[in-house]
Motif scaffolding. Sequence first.
Motif, PDB file in Angstrom:
ATOM      1  N   LEU A 186     -44.667 -23.611 -43.681  1.00  0.00           N
ATOM      2  CA  LEU A 186     -45.401 -23.538 -44.953  1.00  0.00           C
ATOM      3  C   LEU A 186     -45.340 -24.863 -45.704  1.00  0.00           C
ATOM      4  CD1 LEU A 186     -44.401 -19.939 -46.105  1.00  0.00           C
ATOM      5  CD2 LEU A 186     -46.629 -20.712 -45.238  1.00  0.00           C
ATOM      6  N   LEU A 187     -44.178 -25.510 -45.666  1.00  0.00           N
ATOM      7  CA  LEU A 187     -44.040 -26.814 -46.309  1.00  0.00           C
ATOM      8  C   LEU A 187     -44.945 -27.841 -45.632  1.00  0.00           C
ATOM      9  CD1 LEU A 187     -42.488 -28.132 -48.616  1.00  0.00           C
ATOM     10  CD2 LEU A 187     -40.658 -28.653 -46.995  1.00  0.00           C
ATOM     11  N   ALA A 188     -45.034 -27.796 -44.314  1.00  0.00           N
ATOM     12  CA  ALA A 188     -45.905 -28.716 -43.586  1.00  0.00           C
ATOM     13  C   ALA A 188     -47.376 -28.470 -43.929  1.00  0.00           C
ATOM     14  CB  ALA A 188     -45.684 -28.579 -42.080  1.00  0.00           C
ATOM     15  N   ILE A 189     -47.762 -27.214 -44.074  1.00  0.00           N
ATOM     16  CA  ILE A 189     -49.144 -26.893 -44.474  1.00  0.00           C
ATOM     17  C   ILE A 189     -49.421 -27.443 -45.872  1.00  0.00           C
ATOM     18  CG2 ILE A 189     -50.719 -24.999 -45.081  1.00  0.00           C
ATOM     19  CD1 ILE A 189     -49.348 -23.412 -42.754  1.00  0.00           C
ATOM     20  N   LYS A 190     -48.464 -27.272 -46.780  1.00  0.00           N
ATOM     21  CA  LYS A 190     -48.614 -27.798 -48.138  1.00  0.00           C
ATOM     22  C   LYS A 190     -48.775 -29.317 -48.106  1.00  0.00           C
ATOM     23  CE  LYS A 190     -46.136 -28.174 -52.519  1.00  0.00           C
ATOM     24  NZ  LYS A 190     -44.843 -27.985 -53.176  1.00  0.00           N
ATOM     25  N   ILE A 191     -47.966 -29.980 -47.290  1.00  0.00           N
ATOM     26  CA  ILE A 191     -48.043 -31.434 -47.166  1.00  0.00           C
ATOM     27  C   ILE A 191     -49.408 -31.844 -46.625  1.00  0.00           C
ATOM     28  CG2 ILE A 191     -47.159 -33.400 -45.839  1.00  0.00           C
ATOM     29  CD1 ILE A 191     -44.380 -31.973 -46.019  1.00  0.00           C
ATOM     30  N   LEU A 192     -49.843 -31.187 -45.572  1.00  0.00           N
ATOM     31  CA  LEU A 192     -51.141 -31.514 -44.977  1.00  0.00           C
ATOM     32  C   LEU A 192     -52.267 -31.364 -45.991  1.00  0.00           C
ATOM     33  CD1 LEU A 192     -52.790 -32.268 -42.454  1.00  0.00           C
ATOM     34  CD2 LEU A 192     -52.941 -29.820 -41.964  1.00  0.00           C
ATOM     35  N   LEU A 193     -52.269 -30.246 -46.713  1.00  0.00           N
ATOM     36  CA  LEU A 193     -53.309 -30.035 -47.721  1.00  0.00           C
ATOM     37  C   LEU A 193     -53.238 -31.094 -48.818  1.00  0.00           C
ATOM     38  CD1 LEU A 193     -53.264 -26.143 -48.086  1.00  0.00           C
ATOM     39  CD2 LEU A 193     -55.078 -27.564 -47.092  1.00  0.00           C
ATOM     40  N   SER A 194     -52.025 -31.435 -49.257  1.00  0.00           N
ATOM     41  CA  SER A 194     -51.867 -32.432 -50.319  1.00  0.00           C
ATOM     42  C   SER A 194     -52.335 -33.818 -49.890  1.00  0.00           C
ATOM     43  CB  SER A 194     -50.406 -32.511 -50.767  1.00  0.00           C
ATOM     44  OG  SER A 194     -50.037 -31.345 -51.457  1.00  0.00           O
ATOM     45  N   LEU A 195     -52.139 -34.152 -48.617  1.00  0.00           N
ATOM     46  CA  LEU A 195     -52.517 -35.474 -48.148  1.00  0.00           C
ATOM     47  C   LEU A 195     -53.987 -35.565 -47.741  1.00  0.00           C
ATOM     48  CD1 LEU A 195     -49.358 -36.472 -46.075  1.00  0.00           C
ATOM     49  CD2 LEU A 195     -49.975 -37.167 -48.402  1.00  0.00           C
ATOM     50  N   VAL A 196     -54.538 -34.462 -47.247  1.00  0.00           N
ATOM     51  CA  VAL A 196     -55.930 -34.461 -46.797  1.00  0.00           C
ATOM     52  C   VAL A 196     -56.886 -34.145 -47.955  1.00  0.00           C
ATOM     53  CG1 VAL A 196     -57.575 -33.339 -45.239  1.00  0.00           C
ATOM     54  CG2 VAL A 196     -55.299 -33.906 -44.434  1.00  0.00           C
ATOM     55  N   ILE A 197     -56.450 -33.269 -48.851  1.00  0.00           N
ATOM     56  CA  ILE A 197     -57.235 -32.913 -50.032  1.00  0.00           C
ATOM     57  C   ILE A 197     -56.317 -33.124 -51.246  1.00  0.00           C
ATOM     58  CG2 ILE A 197     -58.697 -31.167 -51.128  1.00  0.00           C
ATOM     59  CD1 ILE A 197     -58.678 -29.702 -48.370  1.00  0.00           C
ATOM     60  N   PRO A 198     -56.142 -34.362 -51.680  1.00  0.00           N
ATOM     61  CA  PRO A 198     -55.155 -34.655 -52.730  1.00  0.00           C
ATOM     62  C   PRO A 198     -55.395 -33.917 -54.040  1.00  0.00           C
ATOM     63  CG  PRO A 198     -56.301 -36.662 -52.029  1.00  0.00           C
ATOM     64  CD  PRO A 198     -56.809 -35.555 -51.191  1.00  0.00           C
TER      65      PRO A 198
END
Length: 133
Positions: A83-95
């Motif tokens: 879940l943390l990795a998904i959050k990171i991915l979303l934050s970096l791809v869709i800031p």
Amino acid sequence: MITTQESAVAVQAVLAFPLLMMGLSHLLQPKMWIGFFSYLHGLGYNGVLIRTFALELVPAVAIITFHMVWTGPETVITLYGILLAIKILLSLVIPSIGLRSLAMADLNKSVNFILAGTVLIAVSGICFWSVLV
């Protein structure tokens, strides 16, 4: 060669204390975290990067890489990392998503940090339990 179980226990040992300290801090000092997250929000996308790289990336990478455990209470640690990795991915791809999550830190949201602290303490407890048992 290190086994999957040995690497999982190593991740649990490394994360147990930091998760406990951050969880207690969230629980006991939510206003401090509100101030920090509000400050990060004021930095715009740079704040998203700071939060992501300072607080989230290392635990997520450690869990994703070395802790794919799907039995027992340790499953919670694996799910936390995913879940943390998904959050990171979303934050970096869709800031804008990461920025929106930082915006949720206002003076009326202490309960969010208290809940997050409770989750961090629970994950830490599983880490401690798994290492000691």
